[in-house]
Scaffold this motif. Structure first.
Motif, PDB file in Angstrom:
ATOM      1  N   GLN A   1       0.829  -1.213   0.000  1.00  0.00           N
ATOM      2  CA  GLN A   1       0.000   0.000   0.000  1.00  0.00           C
ATOM      3  C   GLN A   1       0.862   1.261   0.000  1.00  0.00           C
ATOM      4  OE1 GLN A   1      -3.239   0.109  -0.543  1.00  0.00           O
ATOM      5  NE2 GLN A   1      -3.205  -2.107  -0.717  1.00  0.00           N
ATOM      6  N   ALA A   2       1.927   1.271   0.795  1.00  0.00           N
ATOM      7  CA  ALA A   2       2.830   2.429   0.829  1.00  0.00           C
ATOM      8  C   ALA A   2       3.527   2.604  -0.516  1.00  0.00           C
ATOM      9  CB  ALA A   2       3.850   2.277   1.941  1.00  0.00           C
ATOM     10  N   ALA A   3       3.962   1.515  -1.109  1.00  0.00           N
ATOM     11  CA  ALA A   3       4.621   1.592  -2.423  1.00  0.00           C
ATOM     12  C   ALA A   3       3.669   2.157  -3.469  1.00  0.00           C
ATOM     13  CB  ALA A   3       5.129   0.216  -2.841  1.00  0.00           C
ATOM     14  N   LEU A   4       2.426   1.737  -3.437  1.00  0.00           N
ATOM     15  CA  LEU A   4       1.447   2.244  -4.399  1.00  0.00           C
ATOM     16  C   LEU A   4       1.160   3.733  -4.195  1.00  0.00           C
ATOM     17  CD1 LEU A   4      -0.984  -0.804  -4.465  1.00  0.00           C
ATOM     18  CD2 LEU A   4       0.450   0.009  -6.366  1.00  0.00           C
ATOM     19  N   ARG A   5       1.324   4.221  -2.973  1.00  0.00           N
ATOM     20  CA  ARG A   5       1.116   5.651  -2.708  1.00  0.00           C
ATOM     21  C   ARG A   5       2.260   6.515  -3.216  1.00  0.00           C
ATOM     22  NH1 ARG A   5      -0.589   3.733   2.329  1.00  0.00           N
ATOM     23  NH2 ARG A   5       1.333   4.396   3.383  1.00  0.00           N
ATOM     24  N   HIS A   6       3.488   5.990  -3.223  1.00  0.00           N
ATOM     25  CA  HIS A   6       4.647   6.857  -3.442  1.00  0.00           C
ATOM     26  C   HIS A   6       5.561   6.480  -4.594  1.00  0.00           C
ATOM     27  CE1 HIS A   6       3.463   8.767   0.216  1.00  0.00           C
ATOM     28  NE2 HIS A   6       3.532   7.628   0.870  1.00  0.00           N
ATOM     29  N   LEU A   7       5.403   5.295  -5.135  1.00  0.00           N
ATOM     30  CA  LEU A   7       6.262   4.846  -6.234  1.00  0.00           C
ATOM     31  C   LEU A   7       5.442   4.667  -7.506  1.00  0.00           C
ATOM     32  CD1 LEU A   7       8.286   2.162  -4.225  1.00  0.00           C
ATOM     33  CD2 LEU A   7       9.011   4.495  -4.776  1.00  0.00           C
ATOM     34  N   VAL A   8       6.136   4.547  -8.615  1.00  0.00           N
ATOM     35  CA  VAL A   8       5.487   4.402  -9.918  1.00  0.00           C
ATOM     36  C   VAL A   8       5.487   2.923 -10.300  1.00  0.00           C
ATOM     37  CG1 VAL A   8       5.570   5.076 -12.343  1.00  0.00           C
ATOM     38  CG2 VAL A   8       6.329   6.700 -10.566  1.00  0.00           C
ATOM     39  N   PRO A   9       4.299   2.290 -10.382  1.00  0.00           N
ATOM     40  CA  PRO A   9       4.240   0.864 -10.735  1.00  0.00           C
ATOM     41  C   PRO A   9       4.804   0.593 -12.124  1.00  0.00           C
ATOM     42  CG  PRO A   9       2.131   1.616  -9.869  1.00  0.00           C
ATOM     43  CD  PRO A   9       2.970   2.844 -10.108  1.00  0.00           C
ATOM     44  N   ARG A  10       5.440  -0.577 -12.247  1.00  0.00           N
ATOM     45  CA  ARG A  10       6.002  -1.021 -13.523  1.00  0.00           C
ATOM     46  C   ARG A  10       5.579  -2.465 -13.773  1.00  0.00           C
ATOM     47  NH1 ARG A  10       9.274  -0.017 -16.544  1.00  0.00           N
ATOM     48  NH2 ARG A  10      10.818  -1.617 -16.213  1.00  0.00           N
ATOM     49  N   PRO A  11       5.548  -2.877 -15.032  1.00  0.00           N
ATOM     50  CA  PRO A  11       5.216  -4.281 -15.322  1.00  0.00           C
ATOM     51  C   PRO A  11       6.265  -5.232 -14.735  1.00  0.00           C
ATOM     52  CG  PRO A  11       5.065  -2.929 -17.304  1.00  0.00           C
ATOM     53  CD  PRO A  11       5.708  -2.079 -16.258  1.00  0.00           C
TER      54      PRO A  11
ATOM     55  N   ARG B   1       9.529 -14.782  -6.157  1.00  0.00           N
ATOM     56  CA  ARG B   1       8.883 -14.129  -5.007  1.00  0.00           C
ATOM     57  C   ARG B   1       8.520 -12.674  -5.279  1.00  0.00           C
ATOM     58  NH1 ARG B   1      13.288 -16.916  -1.543  1.00  0.00           N
ATOM     59  NH2 ARG B   1      12.148 -18.680  -0.681  1.00  0.00           N
ATOM     60  N   ILE B   2       8.982 -12.113  -6.393  1.00  0.00           N
ATOM     61  CA  ILE B   2       8.681 -10.708  -6.699  1.00  0.00           C
ATOM     62  C   ILE B   2       7.189 -10.577  -7.020  1.00  0.00           C
ATOM     63  CG2 ILE B   2       9.097  -8.755  -8.251  1.00  0.00           C
ATOM     64  CD1 ILE B   2      11.913  -9.947  -8.751  1.00  0.00           C
ATOM     65  N   VAL B   3       6.510  -9.671  -6.303  1.00  0.00           N
ATOM     66  CA  VAL B   3       5.078  -9.472  -6.531  1.00  0.00           C
ATOM     67  C   VAL B   3       4.774  -8.106  -7.128  1.00  0.00           C
ATOM     68  CG1 VAL B   3       4.337 -11.113  -4.790  1.00  0.00           C
ATOM     69  CG2 VAL B   3       4.668  -8.726  -4.153  1.00  0.00           C
ATOM     70  N   ALA B   4       5.749  -7.206  -7.079  1.00  0.00           N
ATOM     71  CA  ALA B   4       5.538  -5.879  -7.665  1.00  0.00           C
ATOM     72  C   ALA B   4       6.892  -5.261  -7.981  1.00  0.00           C
ATOM     73  CB  ALA B   4       4.750  -4.975  -6.718  1.00  0.00           C
ATOM     74  N   ARG B   5       6.866  -4.369  -8.947  1.00  0.00           N
ATOM     75  CA  ARG B   5       8.063  -3.679  -9.421  1.00  0.00           C
ATOM     76  C   ARG B   5       7.678  -2.216  -9.587  1.00  0.00           C
ATOM     77  NH1 ARG B   5      12.604  -5.376 -12.108  1.00  0.00           N
ATOM     78  NH2 ARG B   5      11.970  -7.539 -12.003  1.00  0.00           N
ATOM     79  N   PHE B   6       8.547  -1.322  -9.126  1.00  0.00           N
ATOM     80  CA  PHE B   6       8.267   0.114  -9.149  1.00  0.00           C
ATOM     81  C   PHE B   6       9.507   0.894  -9.572  1.00  0.00           C
ATOM     82  CE2 PHE B   6       5.708  -1.798  -5.790  1.00  0.00           C
ATOM     83  CZ  PHE B   6       4.451  -1.294  -6.019  1.00  0.00           C
ATOM     84  N   HIS B   7       9.304   2.146  -9.951  1.00  0.00           N
ATOM     85  CA  HIS B   7      10.372   3.134 -10.124  1.00  0.00           C
ATOM     86  C   HIS B   7      10.177   4.219  -9.097  1.00  0.00           C
ATOM     87  CE1 HIS B   7      12.020   3.049 -14.526  1.00  0.00           C
ATOM     88  NE2 HIS B   7      12.427   2.022 -13.828  1.00  0.00           N
ATOM     89  N   PHE B   8      11.245   4.915  -8.745  1.00  0.00           N
ATOM     90  CA  PHE B   8      11.109   6.150  -7.973  1.00  0.00           C
ATOM     91  C   PHE B   8      10.409   7.161  -8.865  1.00  0.00           C
ATOM     92  CE2 PHE B   8      14.901   6.106  -4.758  1.00  0.00           C
ATOM     93  CZ  PHE B   8      14.257   5.137  -4.008  1.00  0.00           C
ATOM     94  N   PRO B   9       9.668   8.102  -8.288  1.00  0.00           N
ATOM     95  CA  PRO B   9       9.061   9.168  -9.092  1.00  0.00           C
ATOM     96  C   PRO B   9      10.148  10.125  -9.578  1.00  0.00           C
ATOM     97  CG  PRO B   9       8.742   9.609  -6.762  1.00  0.00           C
ATOM     98  CD  PRO B   9       9.380   8.243  -6.867  1.00  0.00           C
ATOM     99  N   GLU B  10       9.819  10.937 -10.550  1.00  0.00           N
ATOM    100  CA  GLU B  10      10.747  11.951 -11.044  1.00  0.00           C
ATOM    101  C   GLU B  10      10.983  12.993  -9.950  1.00  0.00           C
ATOM    102  OE1 GLU B  10      12.433  11.853 -13.945  1.00  0.00           O
ATOM    103  OE2 GLU B  10      11.453   9.895 -14.216  1.00  0.00           O
ATOM    104  N   ARG B  11      12.139  13.605  -9.976  1.00  0.00           N
ATOM    105  CA  ARG B  11      12.411  14.689  -9.029  1.00  0.00           C
ATOM    106  C   ARG B  11      11.363  15.768  -9.196  1.00  0.00           C
ATOM    107  NH1 ARG B  11      17.728  13.323 -10.728  1.00  0.00           N
ATOM    108  NH2 ARG B  11      19.031  12.726  -8.967  1.00  0.00           N
ATOM    109  N   GLY B  12      10.885  16.283  -8.068  1.00  0.00           N
ATOM    110  CA  GLY B  12       9.900  17.362  -8.108  1.00  0.00           C
ATOM    111  C   GLY B  12       8.488  16.915  -8.398  1.00  0.00           C
ATOM    112  N   ALA B  13       8.287  15.591  -8.579  1.00  0.00           N
ATOM    113  CA  ALA B  13       6.927  15.099  -8.892  1.00  0.00           C
ATOM    114  C   ALA B  13       6.092  14.980  -7.643  1.00  0.00           C
ATOM    115  CB  ALA B  13       7.019  13.740  -9.591  1.00  0.00           C
TER     116      ALA B  13
END
Length: 146
Positions: A68-78, A134-146
């Motif tokens: 839930q925290a990752a979905l709030r602050h990171l960008v989901p990736r396939p 075991r990987i269930v989700a993959r994310f990127h950090f958001p862009e700076r200033g986003a």
């Protein structure tokens, strides 16, 4: 935010001892502390205060706290599109809540991941088949200033 920037910063943490709830390069961190520390180094202030947490990550209550925290602050990736610098979220066993985090290091024929692991500290390991499944989700950090 480029993946190579994230990987370079995460590698600066290699050798940091494992310390539950800590996030200080060289002194100690857990898996979330590694993500928090790299975020702070590259993006600045954390987007929210991290409350105290137990090592079971709300598993008895079956709450997906990290997801839930990752979905709030990171960008989901396939899941199928691995890139260096991706934040990986792992379920340590089938049916359990997701409770381990890492960064994708290398991709391709010899993929790696950088994580803080109890008893080992921050290390870069091969992303072997047992870990990869075991990987269930993959994310990127958001862009700076986003």
């Amino acid at each position: 935010m480029s993946g190579p920037e994230v990987v370079a910063e995460a590698r600066r943490w290699i050798g940091t001892p494992y310390r539950h709830q800590a996030a200080t390069r060289g002194a100690g961190c857990d898996c979330l502390g590694l993500i928090r520390g790299v975020w702070a180094a590259l993006l600045g202030d954390l987007p929210e205060r991290v409350p105290a947490y137990s090592s079971d990550w709300a598993e008895p209550q079956r709450q997906e706290v990290l997801l839930q925290a990752a979905l709030r602050h990171l960008v989901p990736r396939p899941l199928t599109e691995a890139e260096p610098g991706d934040v990986l979220l792992f379920r340590m066993r089938a049916g359990a809540v997701a409770k381990h985090l890492a960064f994708q290091g290398e991709v391709g024929a010899h993929p790696t991941f950088i994580h803080s692991y109890s008893g080992h500290g921050v290390v870069e390991n091969p992303l072997t088949r047992p870990w990869a499944r075991r990987i269930v989700a993959r994310f990127h950090f958001p862009e700076r200033g986003a």
